[in-house]
Design an enzyme around this catalytic site. Structure first.
Site, PDB file in Angstrom:
ATOM      1  CG  HIS A 272      -2.162  -0.882   0.952  1.00  0.00           C
ATOM      2  ND1 HIS A 272      -3.390  -0.648   1.496  1.00  0.00           N
ATOM      3  CD2 HIS A 272      -2.299  -2.003   0.198  1.00  0.00           C
ATOM      4  CE1 HIS A 272      -4.251  -1.586   1.099  1.00  0.00           C
ATOM      5  NE2 HIS A 272      -3.596  -2.421   0.316  1.00  0.00           N
TER       6      HIS A 272
ATOM      7  CG  HIS B 156      -4.419 -11.654  -2.232  1.00  0.00           C
ATOM      8  ND1 HIS B 156      -5.555 -11.218  -2.857  1.00  0.00           N
ATOM      9  CD2 HIS B 156      -3.934 -10.581  -1.557  1.00  0.00           C
ATOM     10  CE1 HIS B 156      -5.759  -9.935  -2.584  1.00  0.00           C
ATOM     11  NE2 HIS B 156      -4.780  -9.525  -1.810  1.00  0.00           N
TER      12      HIS B 156
HETATM   13  C1  HEM Z   1      -5.034  -8.204   2.138  1.00  0.00           C
HETATM   14  C2  HEM Z   1      -7.576  -6.569  -1.597  1.00  0.00           C
HETATM   15  C3  HEM Z   1      -3.697  -6.923  -4.431  1.00  0.00           C
HETATM   16  C4  HEM Z   1      -1.112  -8.363  -0.633  1.00  0.00           C
HETATM   17  C5  HEM Z   1      -6.023  -7.640   1.381  1.00  0.00           C
HETATM   18  C6  HEM Z   1      -7.288  -7.248   1.875  1.00  0.00           C
HETATM   19  C7  HEM Z   1      -8.014  -6.833   0.831  1.00  0.00           C
HETATM   20  C8  HEM Z   1      -7.193  -6.906  -0.332  1.00  0.00           C
HETATM   21  C9  HEM Z   1      -9.435  -6.340   0.852  1.00  0.00           C
HETATM   22  C10 HEM Z   1      -7.728  -7.335   3.312  1.00  0.00           C
HETATM   23  C11 HEM Z   1      -7.326  -6.215   4.204  1.00  0.00           C
HETATM   24  C12 HEM Z   1      -7.786  -6.542   5.579  1.00  0.00           C
HETATM   25  O1  HEM Z   1      -9.002  -6.626   5.770  1.00  0.00           O
HETATM   26  O2  HEM Z   1      -6.947  -6.771   6.452  1.00  0.00           O
HETATM   27  C13 HEM Z   1      -6.754  -6.608  -2.703  1.00  0.00           C
HETATM   28  C14 HEM Z   1      -7.185  -6.298  -4.038  1.00  0.00           C
HETATM   29  C15 HEM Z   1      -6.099  -6.393  -4.830  1.00  0.00           C
HETATM   30  C16 HEM Z   1      -4.980  -6.765  -3.995  1.00  0.00           C
HETATM   31  C17 HEM Z   1      -8.598  -5.918  -4.426  1.00  0.00           C
HETATM   32  C18 HEM Z   1      -5.990  -6.192  -6.315  1.00  0.00           C
HETATM   33  C19 HEM Z   1      -6.937  -6.466  -7.149  1.00  0.00           C
HETATM   34  C20 HEM Z   1      -2.647  -7.239  -3.610  1.00  0.00           C
HETATM   35  C21 HEM Z   1      -1.267  -7.238  -4.001  1.00  0.00           C
HETATM   36  C22 HEM Z   1      -0.540  -7.626  -2.921  1.00  0.00           C
HETATM   37  C23 HEM Z   1      -1.456  -7.892  -1.863  1.00  0.00           C
HETATM   38  C24 HEM Z   1      -0.765  -6.826  -5.375  1.00  0.00           C
HETATM   39  C25 HEM Z   1       0.946  -7.780  -2.777  1.00  0.00           C
HETATM   40  C26 HEM Z   1       1.773  -8.053  -3.750  1.00  0.00           C
HETATM   41  C27 HEM Z   1      -1.994  -8.569   0.397  1.00  0.00           C
HETATM   42  C28 HEM Z   1      -1.656  -9.236   1.628  1.00  0.00           C
HETATM   43  C29 HEM Z   1      -2.792  -9.193   2.417  1.00  0.00           C
HETATM   44  C30 HEM Z   1      -3.791  -8.495   1.667  1.00  0.00           C
HETATM   45  C31 HEM Z   1      -0.326  -9.890   1.970  1.00  0.00           C
HETATM   46  C32 HEM Z   1      -2.952  -9.802   3.814  1.00  0.00           C
HETATM   47  C33 HEM Z   1      -2.758  -8.780   4.876  1.00  0.00           C
HETATM   48  C34 HEM Z   1      -2.758  -9.387   6.245  1.00  0.00           C
HETATM   49  O3  HEM Z   1      -2.477 -10.591   6.365  1.00  0.00           O
HETATM   50  O4  HEM Z   1      -3.020  -8.662   7.213  1.00  0.00           O
HETATM   51  N1  HEM Z   1      -5.971  -7.415   0.024  1.00  0.00           N
HETATM   52  N2  HEM Z   1      -5.429  -6.891  -2.726  1.00  0.00           N
HETATM   53  N3  HEM Z   1      -2.723  -7.615  -2.307  1.00  0.00           N
HETATM   54  N4  HEM Z   1      -3.286  -8.156   0.444  1.00  0.00           N
HETATM   55 FE1  HEM Z   1      -4.370  -7.599  -1.148  1.00  0.00          FE
END
Ligand code: HEM
Length: 738
Positions: free
Chosen positions: A92, A267
């Protein structure tokens, strides 16, 4: 409650109704006064690069690795590991980057400040920054917040078994909220009524597969980094969501393969948080009460943390091993059919049909769940182009890992600019096209004697000196500080796409380049002790020679630029450096939403110019005759080609009155003699703003004063020299000739 006070009614501390309230459309110069010594505890006199290079990098990475599994009571780690959380924090920080204007990105540590610290999409990342504080405190000046945020994501990946492509430090922090970035015109969080407005370059905002996202933006909603995880406008349609993903990731300069790799790679780790009713979550940090000490999103749902945490409102865990690198995300994506369900917070998400409960609970080892996905995850399977890539990655885990490593590295480093800024022991050796590489200097550089000979040869070519000035300006002023791209080094003005931009006046450019190639050939073939001169250097030197002639003043020069090749130039993304309007060369005009003078200030911001520098440059460029098409707009002098303060003297001369000359469009104006009505001058908005906007007028008066004619010339040369060297990351700042 403190945050309910109407700021316009606060009779102290800068409260009250302001100019921007009274005259919301008036030109503002605030973005030209940011990040000054006043807001910087180092008074801007601090060499971060040197400090970073003295850090014990291994110890720092060890501390970060230990942090990942050192769960803290104020925000306990899911699955006992903060890895996913820090990947999200780094993602982010970096993911706001957009290639169109180079703004956003993780290069300045702006996640510490509003609005980013309070964006709905950055929910609970305030806790992540607090988790990092002991490390920041320990290593102090040697690691900026900007570097630390991104490095924490890299270390998170490594600590969960992923081999990264490397890491470069070297991002000095800023100390105040940045106001220069257009994040959209909506006034409600998660709104998108302005960015998809009808008539905004066509497209129907309601047609979720065919809508156009506004100009500079790279997110589908105000306060999101990219797209709505539930689907466009909350519609759980994975195919329509793919369109938004393609647009927004495209504006991060990511292609389909990089996009799939990033989303699937990211993810693979962690989870989303939506344990209960989102109405129980308190205000974001910037709107929270003072006793919360900069933290926000305090939740009254259960304990408000750990298993009760609410961030996005989605409650998804992608894989059965959320703290280990694996191929499981893609395996599950294809293995299961997916059924729409509601998260406990009421958001649209998908659960694997007929699957066993194989997913661990983040805090209760006795519980298991079924696999879940976001609408946007399913896009990677149900969009035909993404599907091809996802299947290839599914079958070729090595290709997936390599693509993710590269795309992640690019994501984190895209806005750092040239490799000369990349620091530390983990800088990758491989040259990447998006760094805009320039070849190294592999020969002795010219000395002062060579330079005077070269300047003579340049002026002896017979080319009108104003053309040298225009070409030097066009080359150097392509720089943008947002992502440190463009500039004179590399001489990319002689390559596609820059050579063909209308604003660069290709006819003039060609004439100049041919003449300079002749000068170069003569000099280089004389082979004086191996000394060589590049076209990039000659372009600037030619401008300087012409300026010396026009001003009678010495103009400093710092050699050492080299010439890039077409193969070293990423045409696709270079095209974004072409200005829509450029007031410095009186090119283009207002558009529906932006007036010329606003484009001018925006470009001045990208060139890091202060209001006085902007003013003196315009005054000089006009009398030197540097309009892109040779027009006489703003050329308020009878001594065109001489560096004088005539632009200001004549602009402020009360015997002239100004009238619109383009039938009410308000882009071109005639300056008429008040008595005779005879036309004396013509001007654009980018000229007249210096007599109209009060602060610019004050500066124009200063330069028009009888006692400031010399100051004008000196200031112009100084500002010129600054612009010529904006991209000189290859030279120590203190070694740039002044
Ligand atoms: C978590 C959406 C792309 C890495 C999340 C969360 C959402 C989200 C809604 C949950 C946040 C929460 O409630 O804690 C998306 C969408 C994406 C996207 C819509 C693109 C279409 C990415 C990318 C990465 C990424 C490109 C990294 C390269 C992560 C990680 C988590 C996460 C590691 C887990 C966070 C945790 O464990 O607390 N994402 N994301 N995301 N996202 Fe994505």
């Amino acid at each position: 409650v403190a945050h309910n006070i109407d700021p316009k009614r606060v009779p102290a501390a800068g409260g009250g109704t302001k100019n921007s309230d009274w005259w919301p459309n008036a030109l503002r110069l605030n973005i030209l006064r940011q990040h000054q010594a006043n807001s910087d505890p180092f008074k801007a006199d601090f060499d971060y690069a040197a400090a970073f290079q003295s850090i014990d990098y291994d110890a720092l990475k060890k501390d970060l690795t230990a942090l990942m599994t050192d769960s803290q009571d104020f925000w306990p780690a899911d699955f006992g590991h903060y890895g996913g959380f820090f990947i999200r924090l780094a993602w982010h920080a970096a993911g706001t980057y957009r290639v169109q204007d180079g703004r956003g990105g993780g290069g300045e540590g702006q996640q510490r400040f509003a609005p980013l610290n309070s964006w709905p999409d950055n929910g609970n990342l305030d806790k992540g920054r607090r988790l990092l504080w002991p490390i920041k405190q320990k290593y102090g000046n040697k690691i900026s917040w900007a570097d630390l945020f991104l490095l924490s994501g890299n270390v998170a990946l490594e600590s969960m078994g992923f081999k990264t492509f490397g890491f470069a430090g070297g991002r000095p922090d800023t100390w105040e909220a940045d106001e220069s970035t257009y994040w959209g015109g909506e006034t409600t969080w998660l709104g998108n009524d302005v960015r998809y407005e009808e008539g905004n370059k066509g497209g129907n905002p309601k047609d979720l597969k065919n809508r156009n996202l506004e100009g500079q933006l790279a997110a589908s909603h105000m306060g999101l980094i990219y797209v709505n995880p539930e689907g466009p406008n909350g519609e759980p349609d994975p195919v329509a969501a793919a369109n938004d993903i393609r647009t927004t990731f495209g504006r991060m300069a990511m292609n389909d393969e990089e996009t799939v790799a990033l989303i699937a790679g990211g993810h693979t780790f962690g989870k989303t948080h939506g344990a209960g009713n989102p109405d129980l979550v308190g205000p974001e940090p910037n709107g929270a009460d003072i006793e919360n000490q900069g933290l926000g999103w305090i939740s009254k749902h259960g304990s408000g943390k750990a298993g009760d945490a609410i961030t996005s409102g989605l409650e998804v865990i992608w894989t059965s091993k959320p703290t280990q690198w694996s191929n499981l995300y893609l395996e599950y994506l294809y293995k299961f059919e997916w059924e729409l369900e509601k998260s406990p917070a009421g958001a649209n998400q998908w659960v694997a049909k007929n699957s066993d409960a194989i997913i661990p609970d983040p805090f209760d080892p006795s519980k298991k769940r079924r696999p879940t996905m976001l609408t946007t995850d399913l896009s990677l399977r149900y969009d035909p182009a993404y599907d091809k890539i996802s299947r290839r990655f599914l079958e070729n885990p090595d290709q997936f890992a390599d693509a993710f490593a590269r795309a992640w590295f690019k994501l984190l480093h895209r806005d750092m600019g040239p490799r000369a800024r990349w620091l530390g022991p983990e800088v990758p050796k491989e040259t990447l096209i998006w760094e805009d590489p320039v070849p190294p200097v592999n020969h002795p550089l010219v000395d002062d004697r060579d330079l005077s000979g070269l300047k003579q040869a340049i002026l002896g070519t017979g080319v009108d000196p104003s053309k040298f000035l225009l070409t030097a300006w066009s080359s150097a002023s392509s720089y943008r500080d947002s992502d440190k791209r463009g500039g004179a080094n590399g001489a990319r003005i002689r390559l596609a796409p820059m050579k063909d931009w209308k604003v660069n006046n290709p006819a003039v450019l060609n004439e100049v380049l041919r003449a300079l190639e002749g000068v170069q050939q003569q000099f280089n073939s004389a082979n004086q002790g191996g000394k060589q001169i590049s076209i990039a250097d000659l372009i600037v030197l030619a401008g300087n020679a012409a300026l010396e002639k026009a001003s009678g003043l010495p103009v400093p020069f710092t050699p050492g630029r080299t010439d890039a090749s077409q193969e070293e130039t990423e045409e696709d993304t270079f095209k974004w450096l072409e200005p829509t309007a450029d007031g410095f060369r009186n090119y283009g005009g207002s558009t529906e939403r932006v007036r010329s003078e606003q484009y001018l200030v925006d470009r001045a911001n990208l060139l890091t110019l202060s209001p006085p520098e902007l003013t003196v440059l315009i005054g000089g460029l006009r009398v030197l005759g540097l309009n892109y098409d040779g027009s006489s707009h703003g050329v308020f002098t009878h001594r065109r080609g001489q560096l004088t303060n005539d632009f200001f003297v004549n602009l402020l001369d009360m015997s002239t009155e100004w009238k619109a000359a383009d039938g009410g469009k308000g882009e071109v104006f005639d300056g008429l003699d008040r008595k005779s009505g005879q036309k004396k001058w013509s001007a654009t908005r980018a000229d007249l703003i210096f007599g109209s906007q009060a602060e610019l007028r004050a500066l124009a008066e200063n330069y028009a004063q009888a006692d400031n004619a010399d100051k004008f010339s000196k200031d112009f040369v100084q500002a010129w020299n600054k612009v010529m060297n904006l991209d000189r990351y290859d030279v120590k700042k203190s070694n740039i000739a002044r």
